[in-house]
Design a protein around this motif. Sequence first.
Motif, short mmCIF file in Angstrom:
data_model
loop_
_atom_site.label_atom_id
_atom_site.label_comp_id
_atom_site.label_asym_id
_atom_site.label_seq_id
_atom_site.Cartn_x
_atom_site.Cartn_y
_atom_site.Cartn_z
N VAL A 131 48.74 -13.61 50.25
CA VAL A 131 48.53 -12.40 49.45
C VAL A 131 49.51 -12.42 48.27
N GLY A 160 36.87 -5.41 53.06
CA GLY A 160 38.33 -5.43 53.08
C GLY A 160 38.90 -6.29 54.18
N CYS A 173 54.08 -2.49 48.65
CA CYS A 173 52.81 -3.05 48.18
C CYS A 173 51.68 -2.02 48.14
N LYS A 198 47.76 -3.90 43.09
CA LYS A 198 46.65 -4.83 43.00
C LYS A 198 47.10 -6.17 43.53
N VAL A 199 46.24 -6.84 44.30
CA VAL A 199 46.61 -8.09 44.94
C VAL A 199 45.47 -9.11 44.81
N GLU A 238 43.07 -4.16 46.50
CA GLU A 238 44.18 -3.21 46.39
C GLU A 238 44.65 -2.82 47.78
N VAL A 239 45.98 -2.74 47.95
CA VAL A 239 46.54 -2.32 49.23
C VAL A 239 46.40 -0.80 49.34
N ARG A 240 45.64 -0.34 50.34
CA ARG A 240 45.35 1.09 50.46
C ARG A 240 46.23 1.80 51.49
N ILE A 252 43.77 -3.87 53.00
CA ILE A 252 43.43 -4.20 51.62
C ILE A 252 41.93 -4.01 51.42
#
Length: 234
Positions: free
Chosen positions: A146, A164, A174, A178-179, A192-194, A203
């Motif tokens: 990641v 996801g 994090c 955005k990843v 995106e890490v939620r 993610i």
Amino acid sequence: MFTSLIRRKFGASAPSSDTAFESTTVSLTTAVPRPAERRNDERMSAMLRVGKLTDSSGSEQLIKVKNLSAGGVMAIATRQPAVGEAVNIELSSERIPATVVWIRNDMVGLKFDQDVDLGELLAGRKQRHGFRSRPPRLEIPCKASVRVGKTYYTVNVRDISLGGIKVEPIEEYCVGKKVVVVVESLRPVKGEVRWYSERRAGIVFDNPLDFDELSEWVGKRLELASLKASYKDV
């Protein structure tokens, strides 16, 4: 009442031919759907297209649901279980015990052990409990990378779906970042890490994975696991 529920949820107008092709057909019957059937009972289209099938060995795969009734489903499966095999199907976050009753090419017919409430199932919640539906998640242990900005994390994949992935370990900062996720043998995916909890993170992909792409990847992972197991037995 059930018909009006579907129309409120999915729209009263008839779907276009393209939409109908991509949609699951819902039959208001308790019979198990079969290929090339011509029913006289009322049928509606609903965007309930992807489920999860867990076979008797515990192996998981995504299935594409083509026809759904209160008594069972007709679905496309990459790996067909055996006729008579007991399986579990996940639809709209409901885990439903079923039995394989027929197979034809890549299509399988699955009879639910007990008839289900289609109204509750299509509403996307567990019966008698408020529950937000989520895409079926596959528990396929593997490694991933990641990238968060210029920092790279090597993580363990806990589960993955079309939309996801859940990974660990990762840092709390994090969240909201955005990843780019690179899973073994799968193309890089932006997301995106939620959420974060105890070094685990969820993610959400910017663009969902393609059904065939994820199914093929799962098949390769299972083949690899089978090969490793056979070498150990030698």
